[in-house]
Write a protein that holds these residues in place. Structure first.
Motif, PDB file in Angstrom:
ATOM      1  N   SER A   2      -1.104  20.797 -16.597  1.00  0.00           N
ATOM      2  CA  SER A   2      -0.456  19.537 -17.064  1.00  0.00           C
ATOM      3  C   SER A   2       0.957  19.434 -16.911  1.00  0.00           C
ATOM      4  N   PRO A   3       1.533  18.366 -16.379  1.00  0.00           N
ATOM      5  CA  PRO A   3       2.933  18.348 -16.227  1.00  0.00           C
ATOM      6  C   PRO A   3       3.861  18.751 -17.537  1.00  0.00           C
ATOM      7  N   ALA A   4       5.015  19.001 -17.435  1.00  0.00           N
ATOM      8  CA  ALA A   4       5.680  19.271 -18.403  1.00  0.00           C
ATOM      9  C   ALA A   4       6.098  18.003 -19.087  1.00  0.00           C
ATOM     10  N   PRO A   5       6.413  17.882 -20.345  1.00  0.00           N
ATOM     11  CA  PRO A   5       6.473  16.812 -21.049  1.00  0.00           C
ATOM     12  C   PRO A   5       7.540  15.772 -20.702  1.00  0.00           C
ATOM     13  N   SER A   6       8.894  16.339 -19.846  1.00  0.00           N
ATOM     14  CA  SER A   6       9.986  15.514 -19.396  1.00  0.00           C
ATOM     15  C   SER A   6       9.606  15.085 -18.024  1.00  0.00           C
ATOM     16  N   ALA A   7       8.489  15.740 -17.251  1.00  0.00           N
ATOM     17  CA  ALA A   7       8.078  15.382 -15.984  1.00  0.00           C
ATOM     18  C   ALA A   7       7.648  13.965 -15.668  1.00  0.00           C
ATOM     19  N   ARG A   8       8.194  13.137 -14.761  1.00  0.00           N
ATOM     20  CA  ARG A   8       7.508  11.723 -14.721  1.00  0.00           C
ATOM     21  C   ARG A   8       6.430  11.727 -13.773  1.00  0.00           C
ATOM     22  N   VAL A   9       5.295  10.902 -14.161  1.00  0.00           N
ATOM     23  CA  VAL A   9       4.214  10.815 -13.287  1.00  0.00           C
ATOM     24  C   VAL A   9       4.358   9.705 -12.679  1.00  0.00           C
ATOM     25  N   PHE A  10       4.022   9.497 -11.476  1.00  0.00           N
ATOM     26  CA  PHE A  10       3.693   7.891 -10.869  1.00  0.00           C
ATOM     27  C   PHE A  10       2.078   7.635 -10.823  1.00  0.00           C
ATOM     28  N   VAL A  11       2.230   6.412 -11.507  1.00  0.00           N
ATOM     29  CA  VAL A  11       0.768   5.913 -11.640  1.00  0.00           C
ATOM     30  C   VAL A  11       0.577   4.652 -10.893  1.00  0.00           C
ATOM     31  N   ALA A  12      -0.537   4.156 -10.750  1.00  0.00           N
ATOM     32  CA  ALA A  12      -0.775   2.703  -9.950  1.00  0.00           C
ATOM     33  C   ALA A  12      -0.834   1.751 -11.086  1.00  0.00           C
ATOM     34  N   ARG A  13       0.212   0.621 -10.808  1.00  0.00           N
ATOM     35  CA  ARG A  13       0.241  -0.502 -11.713  1.00  0.00           C
ATOM     36  C   ARG A  13      -0.206  -1.817 -11.310  1.00  0.00           C
ATOM     37  N   HIS A  14       0.328  -2.249 -10.087  1.00  0.00           N
ATOM     38  CA  HIS A  14       0.035  -3.580  -9.407  1.00  0.00           C
ATOM     39  C   HIS A  14      -0.344  -3.550  -8.087  1.00  0.00           C
ATOM     40  N   ALA A 252      14.874  -0.525 -12.061  1.00  0.00           N
ATOM     41  CA  ALA A 252      14.480   0.416 -10.902  1.00  0.00           C
ATOM     42  C   ALA A 252      12.928   0.703 -10.875  1.00  0.00           C
ATOM     43  N   ASN A 253      12.474   0.561 -12.357  1.00  0.00           N
ATOM     44  CA  ASN A 253      11.068   1.060 -12.478  1.00  0.00           C
ATOM     45  C   ASN A 253       9.959  -0.251 -12.266  1.00  0.00           C
ATOM     46  N   SER A 254      10.549  -1.286 -12.592  1.00  0.00           N
ATOM     47  CA  SER A 254       9.729  -2.640 -12.424  1.00  0.00           C
ATOM     48  C   SER A 254       9.730  -2.840 -10.995  1.00  0.00           C
ATOM     49  N   LEU A 255      10.855  -2.791 -10.266  1.00  0.00           N
ATOM     50  CA  LEU A 255      10.939  -3.058  -8.695  1.00  0.00           C
ATOM     51  C   LEU A 255      10.159  -2.317  -8.153  1.00  0.00           C
ATOM     52  N   ARG A 256      10.334  -0.989  -8.311  1.00  0.00           N
ATOM     53  CA  ARG A 256       9.301  -0.172  -7.643  1.00  0.00           C
ATOM     54  C   ARG A 256       8.003  -0.431  -7.944  1.00  0.00           C
ATOM     55  N   ILE A 259       7.109  -3.268  -5.601  1.00  0.00           N
ATOM     56  CA  ILE A 259       7.091  -2.978  -4.208  1.00  0.00           C
ATOM     57  C   ILE A 259       6.307  -2.087  -3.665  1.00  0.00           C
ATOM     58  N   THR A 260       5.949  -0.806  -4.400  1.00  0.00           N
ATOM     59  CA  THR A 260       5.264   0.175  -3.889  1.00  0.00           C
ATOM     60  C   THR A 260       3.725   0.170  -4.790  1.00  0.00           C
ATOM     61  N   GLY A 261       3.868  -0.310  -5.891  1.00  0.00           N
ATOM     62  CA  GLY A 261       2.613  -0.523  -6.782  1.00  0.00           C
ATOM     63  C   GLY A 261       2.561   0.771  -7.758  1.00  0.00           C
ATOM     64  N   LYS A 262       3.682   1.714  -7.735  1.00  0.00           N
ATOM     65  CA  LYS A 262       3.627   2.859  -8.661  1.00  0.00           C
ATOM     66  C   LYS A 262       4.731   2.417  -9.745  1.00  0.00           C
ATOM     67  N   PHE A 263       4.029   3.077 -10.833  1.00  0.00           N
ATOM     68  CA  PHE A 263       4.950   3.041 -11.810  1.00  0.00           C
ATOM     69  C   PHE A 263       5.308   4.370 -12.600  1.00  0.00           C
ATOM     70  N   ALA A 264       6.533   4.660 -13.008  1.00  0.00           N
ATOM     71  CA  ALA A 264       6.864   5.938 -13.325  1.00  0.00           C
ATOM     72  C   ALA A 264       6.742   5.931 -15.015  1.00  0.00           C
ATOM     73  N   VAL A 265       5.839   6.977 -15.271  1.00  0.00           N
ATOM     74  CA  VAL A 265       5.637   7.243 -16.577  1.00  0.00           C
ATOM     75  C   VAL A 265       5.956   8.571 -17.204  1.00  0.00           C
ATOM     76  N   THR A 266       6.522   8.852 -18.305  1.00  0.00           N
ATOM     77  CA  THR A 266       7.070  10.284 -18.760  1.00  0.00           C
ATOM     78  C   THR A 266       6.009  10.355 -19.758  1.00  0.00           C
ATOM     79  N   PRO A 267       5.034  11.508 -19.618  1.00  0.00           N
ATOM     80  CA  PRO A 267       3.995  11.638 -20.823  1.00  0.00           C
ATOM     81  C   PRO A 267       4.631  12.206 -22.023  1.00  0.00           C
ATOM     82  N   GLY A 268       4.171  11.710 -23.277  1.00  0.00           N
ATOM     83  CA  GLY A 268       4.817  12.091 -24.239  1.00  0.00           C
ATOM     84  C   GLY A 268       5.715  11.216 -24.901  1.00  0.00           C
TER      85      GLY A 268
END
Length: 271
Positions: A2-14, A252-256, A259-268
């Motif tokens: 599993s990713p570190a708590p501070s690592a961002r994960v890009f997940v599909a949103r749009h 930045a996150n909302s525009l990404r 545009i790309t469909g990917k949203f950055a999430v930080t677990p935790g």
């Protein structure tokens, strides 16, 4: 692992359809607004009813002589305001809205109508694509319709208070729309935008001849023009609030995501 708590994960949103129709709407609505103001400038006044009562407009923009100079005036109901340089008189000429707010910038009703009608049909076709995909793909049910309990006064009050304090969801909670967003988006895509289309059609002589009941649905042809104008103003207000909320929540996150469909999430992250 599993990713570190501070690592961002890009997940599909749009989805791709949502992104394409969103940006097509941005372009279409911008052109429709600017060309619509060009059309409005041909007769910068609004009325209620079926015909124009020229001496009793509800809203009017005009110029008047004041000494040796001309001033721009805007009348709203019984009140009249001086709006020189913006409304009524700008660029040393009489015009409702200034040149920078119209498409084209020069005075041309014919060109304004060409721009407006072309992008109006693009807007309608784009809307049909969006609604078809939303219904078939489940976007409407999954993302836009409020769930049980979300419409309770307590829940809505809590969300309104959080927005007022600029506190937004984080982590996985940010992947979905909150209730205020859902209600605002539904009001626009299921209310204001269809209303714009119907009132626009109500001003067409050809549509009036084939569907005489349509303008009467809005209280007459001039009432339809007034509602069309007011709806455009509400859409502009929605866009301004929408952009402010995007800027406050993290552009930045909302525009990404759009545009790309990917949203950055930080677990935790706490919501």
């Amino acid at each position: 692992m599993s990713p570190a708590p501070s690592a961002r994960v890009f997940v599909a949103r749009h989805s791709l359809v949502v992104r394409l129709t969103h940006w097509t709407n941005v372009a279409a609505l911008l052109v429709l607004l600017l060309s619509g103001l060009q059309i409005f400038n041909a007769h910068p006044a609004l009325y209620w009813g079926d015909v124009s009562v020229f001496d009793r407009p509800w809203i009017a923009m005009f110029a008047a002589e004041r000494g040796e100079t001309a001033v721009g005036l805007t009348k709203i109901g019984p009140w009249t305001f001086e709006t020189t340089g913006v409304l009524g008189f700008s660029d040393n000429r009489v015009r409702g809205f200034p040149a920078w707010a119209t498409l084209p910038g020069y005075r041309s009703l014919a060109d304004g109508r060409r721009w407006h009608f072309f992008f109006a049909w693009l807007f309608v076709l784009n809307g049909l694509v969006y609604w078809s995909a939303a219904l078939v793909g489940g976007h409407l049910r999954r993302d836009l319709l409020p769930r049980r309990g979300e419409l309770s006064p307590r829940h809505l009050a809590a969300e309104a208070a959080a927005h007022a304090r600029l506190r937004f969801a984080k982590g996985e909670a940010a992947l979905g729309y909150n209730t205020l967003q859902k209600l605002a988006y539904l009001a626009v895509i299921a209310g204001l935008l269809p209303l714009m289309v119907l009132t626009g059609l109500s001003m067409s002589p050809g549509v009036n001849a084939g569907l005489p009941w349509l303008p009467e649905l809005f209280g007459g042809r001039q009432s339809a023009r007034t509602i069309h104008f007011l709806s455009a103003g509400l859409i502009v207000l929605f866009v301004v609030v929408h952009l402010l909320m995007v800027a406050a929540a993290g552009p930045a996150n909302s525009l990404r995501a759009m545009i790309t469909g990917k949203f950055a999430v930080t677990p935790g992250d706490a919501s």
